[in-house]
Design an enzyme around this catalytic site. Structure first.
Site, mmCIF file in Angstrom:
data_model
loop_
_atom_site.group_PDB
_atom_site.id
_atom_site.type_symbol
_atom_site.label_atom_id
_atom_site.label_comp_id
_atom_site.label_asym_id
_atom_site.label_seq_id
_atom_site.Cartn_x
_atom_site.Cartn_y
_atom_site.Cartn_z
ATOM 1 N N CYS A 37 5.925 -7.545 8.108
ATOM 2 C CA CYS A 37 7.313 -7.852 7.447
ATOM 3 C C CYS A 37 7.514 -8.348 6.147
ATOM 4 O O CYS A 37 6.547 -8.335 5.538
ATOM 5 C CB CYS A 37 6.987 -9.873 8.521
ATOM 6 S SG CYS A 37 7.572 -9.210 10.334
ATOM 7 N N CYS A 318 6.818 -15.640 -22.103
ATOM 8 C CA CYS A 318 6.440 -16.467 -22.026
ATOM 9 C C CYS A 318 5.050 -16.747 -21.047
ATOM 10 O O CYS A 318 4.906 -17.323 -20.940
ATOM 11 C CB CYS A 318 6.494 -17.691 -21.689
ATOM 12 S SG CYS A 318 8.108 -17.581 -20.304
#
EC number: 2.1.1.63
Length: 349
Positions: A37, A318
């Site tokens: 999953c 950043c």
């Protein structure tokens, strides 16, 4: 092995909490069921001892796990459901329609399911989505010179004050003030690390952020007020450009972005952002390094604030700024994404 166990505990906690920022970071194989999953799978969570973690879906497949039928890990994590697609198409066929309960029944659609799926996919209910679409058409009509009263009636509002309030709430500015105003368009972009929102005009990109970033609504509101613009759903050339470049970036085929940017900051902030763009992909600098490069070695706190004010994630990197002690520091999109981006750039270099 202790570190490995701690990492597994971290991933298991993310699985239990369905943390969206871990999408694309890992997959979990469940030994008791034989399925694998994605982190946000809605199924009941397995026990910790029944979980095996993989970086890619391919690794899970090679370990003999089959894909879960509920979260569909082999499809895009933000794949649009058939119900959403049907309703979006219905809106496009009659975008000025005001939806009521019987309209959902006519399409054999459960109204509460539609509300829930649209809220998850777009951050708004279906009714809000349809209303925003109507308002987008109303904005276009006003910009083309039609009378506000005609636009108001076409949008389905009998009350001028109701129309004005609804318009302001969705678009950010009342219709009577749009004649000389700016228009920015916002689009949802699916990426390997989860959905992002891109906002731009026909010339430049103004904002690019992960949609689950903390404080995103305030960022958009700040952008809207500073530009005195209405923000409507849509696409522009810079948005198309950044979508294409992001796909190449996540495929490891691009390291420098060429999409034109609109930098909305003080001269100091812009100087910091320029320094960020000079950090080579896969490398990092500290806040103190940036301050030193600017000739202001004591201004590392101001550099950190400018770094946090960046509204163009990944493009103005950043994520390449870390603490002086080597720690990751902060990141608006989440530290898991920051770590993934740095690793991805090192491996792609």
């Amino acid at each position: 092995m202790i570190l490995e166990l701690e990492r597994k505990k971290e991933l298991y906690k993310a699985l239990v909490e369905k943390r969206t920022e871990y999408e694309g970071i890992f997959y979990v194989g469940v030994t008791s069921t034989g399925v694998f999953c994605r982190p946000t799978c809605p199924a009941r969570k397995p026990k910790f001892e029944n979980c095996e973690f993989y970086e890619t879906a391919q690794q899970a497949l090679l370990a003999s796990y089959r894909p879960c039928q509920r979260c569909r890990p082999l499809s895009h994590p933000n794949h649009v459901s058939d119900l959403v697609r049907v309703l979006v198409e219905a809106v496009e066929q009659n975008p000025e329609k005001r939806w009521r309960g019987q309209d959902f029944k006519a399409l054999s659609v459960d109204e509460s399911t539609a509300r829930r799926q649209f809220k998850k996919r777009f951050g708004m209910t279906f009714v809000e989505y349809a209303r925003a679409r109507r308002m987008g058409l109303a904005l276009k009509s006003i910009r083309s010179g039609e009378k506000i009263i005609d636009t108001q009636l076409a949008a389905g509002y009998d009350s001028s004050s109701g129309f004005r309030d609804a318009f302001s709430r969705i678009m950010g500015t009342p219709p009577s003030r749009l004649e000389d105003g700016r228009i920015l368009k916002a689009a949802w972009l699916d990426t390997r690390l989860g959905p992002m929102i891109a906002i731009g005009d026909e010339d430049k990109l103004y904002l690019l952020e992960f949609v689950d970033r903390r404080g995103l609504e305030r960022e958009v509101e700040r952008l809207r007020k500073r530009t005195k613009a209405a923000i409507i759903p849509g696409e522009t050339k810079p948005i198309h450009s950044i979508e294409k470049e992001l796909a190449q970036y996540f495929d490891g085929k691009l390291t420098e972005f060429s999409t034109p940017l609109y930098l909305m900051g003080s001269p100091f902030q812009q100087s910091v952002w320029e320094q960020l763009r000079q950090i080579p992909p896969g490398e990092t600098r500290s806040y103190a390094d940036i301050a030193g490069a600017l000739g202001k070695p004591t201004a590392f706190r101001a550099v950190a604030q400018a770094n946090g004010a960046n509204q163009l994630a990944i493009v103005i990197p950043c994520h390449r700024v870390i603490n002086s002690d080597g720690g990751l520091g902060g990141y608006g999109g989440g530290l898991v994404r920051k770590e993934w981006l740095l690793t991805h750039e090192r491996q792609s270099g």
